[in-house]
Design a protein around this motif. Structure first.
Motif, PDB file in Angstrom:
ATOM      1  N   MET A  55       9.540 -20.982   2.778  1.00 59.79           N
ATOM      2  CA  MET A  55       9.217 -20.967   4.198  1.00 59.79           C
ATOM      3  C   MET A  55       8.836 -19.556   4.656  1.00 59.79           C
ATOM      4  N   ALA A  56       9.573 -18.542   4.213  1.00 56.35           N
ATOM      5  CA  ALA A  56       9.268 -17.159   4.581  1.00 56.35           C
ATOM      6  C   ALA A  56       7.920 -16.730   4.004  1.00 56.35           C
ATOM      7  N   ASN A  57       7.635 -17.159   2.799  1.00 57.11           N
ATOM      8  CA  ASN A  57       6.354 -16.834   2.168  1.00 57.11           C
ATOM      9  C   ASN A  57       5.201 -17.430   2.967  1.00 57.11           C
ATOM     10  N   GLU A  58       5.370 -18.659   3.422  1.00 57.91           N
ATOM     11  CA  GLU A  58       4.326 -19.310   4.217  1.00 57.91           C
ATOM     12  C   GLU A  58       4.137 -18.590   5.552  1.00 57.91           C
ATOM     13  N   GLN A  59       5.233 -18.185   6.177  1.00 54.36           N
ATOM     14  CA  GLN A  59       5.134 -17.437   7.438  1.00 54.36           C
ATOM     15  C   GLN A  59       4.406 -16.110   7.227  1.00 54.36           C
ATOM     16  N   LEU A  60       4.743 -15.419   6.149  1.00 54.11           N
ATOM     17  CA  LEU A  60       4.090 -14.147   5.839  1.00 54.11           C
ATOM     18  C   LEU A  60       2.590 -14.352   5.655  1.00 54.11           C
ATOM     19  N   ARG A  61       2.213 -15.394   4.945  1.00 56.47           N
ATOM     20  CA  ARG A  61       0.779 -15.681   4.729  1.00 56.47           C
ATOM     21  C   ARG A  61       0.061 -15.982   6.045  1.00 56.47           C
ATOM     22  N   ALA A  65      -2.829 -13.693   7.672  1.00 58.13           N
ATOM     23  CA  ALA A  65      -4.153 -14.256   7.940  1.00 58.13           C
ATOM     24  C   ALA A  65      -4.547 -14.031   9.395  1.00 58.13           C
ATOM     25  N   TYR A  66      -3.609 -14.214  10.306  1.00 57.10           N
ATOM     26  CA  TYR A  66      -3.861 -14.000  11.729  1.00 57.10           C
ATOM     27  C   TYR A  66      -4.268 -12.549  12.003  1.00 57.10           C
ATOM     28  N   ARG A  67      -3.640 -11.620  11.268  1.00 58.20           N
ATOM     29  CA  ARG A  67      -3.935 -10.195  11.449  1.00 58.20           C
ATOM     30  C   ARG A  67      -5.056  -9.686  10.539  1.00 58.20           C
ATOM     31  N   ASN A  68      -5.693 -10.603   9.832  1.00 59.70           N
ATOM     32  CA  ASN A  68      -6.798 -10.258   8.927  1.00 59.70           C
ATOM     33  C   ASN A  68      -6.397  -9.210   7.887  1.00 59.70           C
ATOM     34  N   THR A  69      -5.257  -9.422   7.274  1.00 58.34           N
ATOM     35  CA  THR A  69      -4.790  -8.541   6.212  1.00 58.34           C
ATOM     36  C   THR A  69      -4.181  -9.398   5.113  1.00 58.34           C
ATOM     37  N   SER A  70      -3.731  -8.766   4.060  1.00 58.53           N
ATOM     38  CA  SER A  70      -3.109  -9.519   2.965  1.00 58.53           C
ATOM     39  C   SER A  70      -1.600  -9.587   3.186  1.00 58.53           C
ATOM     40  N   PRO A  71      -0.957 -10.604   2.636  1.00 59.53           N
ATOM     41  CA  PRO A  71       0.501 -10.678   2.745  1.00 59.53           C
ATOM     42  C   PRO A  71       1.182  -9.431   2.155  1.00 59.53           C
ATOM     43  N   MET A  72       0.657  -8.913   1.065  1.00 57.88           N
ATOM     44  CA  MET A  72       1.242  -7.734   0.444  1.00 57.88           C
ATOM     45  C   MET A  72       1.134  -6.514   1.355  1.00 57.88           C
ATOM     46  N   ALA A  73      -0.030  -6.313   1.952  1.00 60.15           N
ATOM     47  CA  ALA A  73      -0.220  -5.176   2.852  1.00 60.15           C
ATOM     48  C   ALA A  73       0.692  -5.289   4.069  1.00 60.15           C
ATOM     49  N   LEU A  74       0.843  -6.484   4.589  1.00 57.90           N
ATOM     50  CA  LEU A  74       1.706  -6.693   5.750  1.00 57.90           C
ATOM     51  C   LEU A  74       3.172  -6.440   5.402  1.00 57.90           C
ATOM     52  N   ALA A  75       3.611  -6.952   4.267  1.00 60.01           N
ATOM     53  CA  ALA A  75       4.998  -6.725   3.839  1.00 60.01           C
ATOM     54  C   ALA A  75       5.243  -5.230   3.613  1.00 60.01           C
ATOM     55  N   GLN A  76       4.287  -4.552   3.018  1.00 58.09           N
ATOM     56  CA  GLN A  76       4.431  -3.113   2.800  1.00 58.09           C
ATOM     57  C   GLN A  76       4.517  -2.365   4.134  1.00 58.09           C
ATOM     58  N   GLU A  77       3.682  -2.750   5.080  1.00 57.34           N
ATOM     59  CA  GLU A  77       3.712  -2.122   6.408  1.00 57.34           C
ATOM     60  C   GLU A  77       5.080  -2.316   7.060  1.00 57.34           C
ATOM     61  N   TRP A  78       5.618  -3.523   6.981  1.00 53.46           N
ATOM     62  CA  TRP A  78       6.911  -3.806   7.587  1.00 53.46           C
ATOM     63  C   TRP A  78       8.033  -3.014   6.922  1.00 53.46           C
ATOM     64  N   VAL A  79       7.994  -2.920   5.614  1.00 56.63           N
ATOM     65  CA  VAL A  79       9.023  -2.160   4.911  1.00 56.63           C
ATOM     66  C   VAL A  79       8.952  -0.690   5.311  1.00 56.63           C
ATOM     67  N   MET A  80       7.752  -0.135   5.390  1.00 55.68           N
ATOM     68  CA  MET A  80       7.594   1.271   5.782  1.00 55.68           C
ATOM     69  C   MET A  80       8.104   1.496   7.209  1.00 55.68           C
ATOM     70  N   GLN A  81       7.803   0.570   8.111  1.00 52.25           N
ATOM     71  CA  GLN A  81       8.293   0.684   9.490  1.00 52.25           C
ATOM     72  C   GLN A  81       9.815   0.627   9.533  1.00 52.25           C
ATOM     73  N   ARG A  82      10.394  -0.265   8.762  1.00 54.44           N
ATOM     74  CA  ARG A  82      11.852  -0.397   8.752  1.00 54.44           C
ATOM     75  C   ARG A  82      12.507   0.843   8.161  1.00 54.44           C
ATOM     76  N   LEU A  83      11.916   1.394   7.110  1.00 49.69           N
ATOM     77  CA  LEU A  83      12.469   2.609   6.524  1.00 49.69           C
ATOM     78  C   LEU A  83      12.443   3.772   7.516  1.00 49.69           C
ATOM     79  N   GLU A  84      11.354   3.863   8.264  1.00 56.39           N
ATOM     80  CA  GLU A  84      11.261   4.908   9.285  1.00 56.39           C
ATOM     81  C   GLU A  84      12.342   4.698  10.351  1.00 56.39           C
ATOM     82  N   TRP A  85      12.534   3.470  10.790  1.00 58.67           N
ATOM     83  CA  TRP A  85      13.541   3.152  11.787  1.00 58.67           C
ATOM     84  C   TRP A  85      14.948   3.487  11.266  1.00 58.67           C
TER      85      TRP A  85
END
Length: 93
Positions: A55-61, A65-85
């Motif tokens: 279910m989480a994988n489907e949400q990520l996809r 897709a909505y943001r016109n990026t890849s699931p991997m790029a989005l997950a990486q962006e989120w991890v980087m944001q969380r690490l900064e926080w």
């Protein structure tokens, strides 16, 4: 009647294909640190595998897709944001 190859054709077949060698050399990594073979290092970065529930994988996809990026790029962006926080939280405590 058998087809005989000329001496010149035989010599050309034995010569290395420099175009192919140049192409393969261009594809080869510059150093041994870049690898994804074992999932450990790629240049100056570490490679991690992430297993998500279906279910989480489907949400990520869908979000990617909505943001016109890849699931991997989005997950990486989120991890980087969380690490900064997290780093900011540590500085405040």
């Amino acid at each position: 009647m058998r087809h005989r190859t000329s001496q010149r054709e035989q010599e050309q077949e034995q010569l290395p294909d420099s175009e192919l060698e140049d192409y393969l050399a261009a594809l080869a990594p510059d150093s041994d640190t870049e690898t994804t073979g074992s999932g450990r290092r790629f240049g100056g970065a570490e490679v991690y595998q992430l297993r998500l529930p279906l279910m989480a994988n489907e949400q990520l996809r869908e979000i990617a897709a909505y943001r016109n990026t890849s699931p991997m790029a989005l997950a990486q962006e989120w991890v980087m944001q969380r690490l900064e926080w997290e780093a900011q939280q540590l500085k405040q405590s």
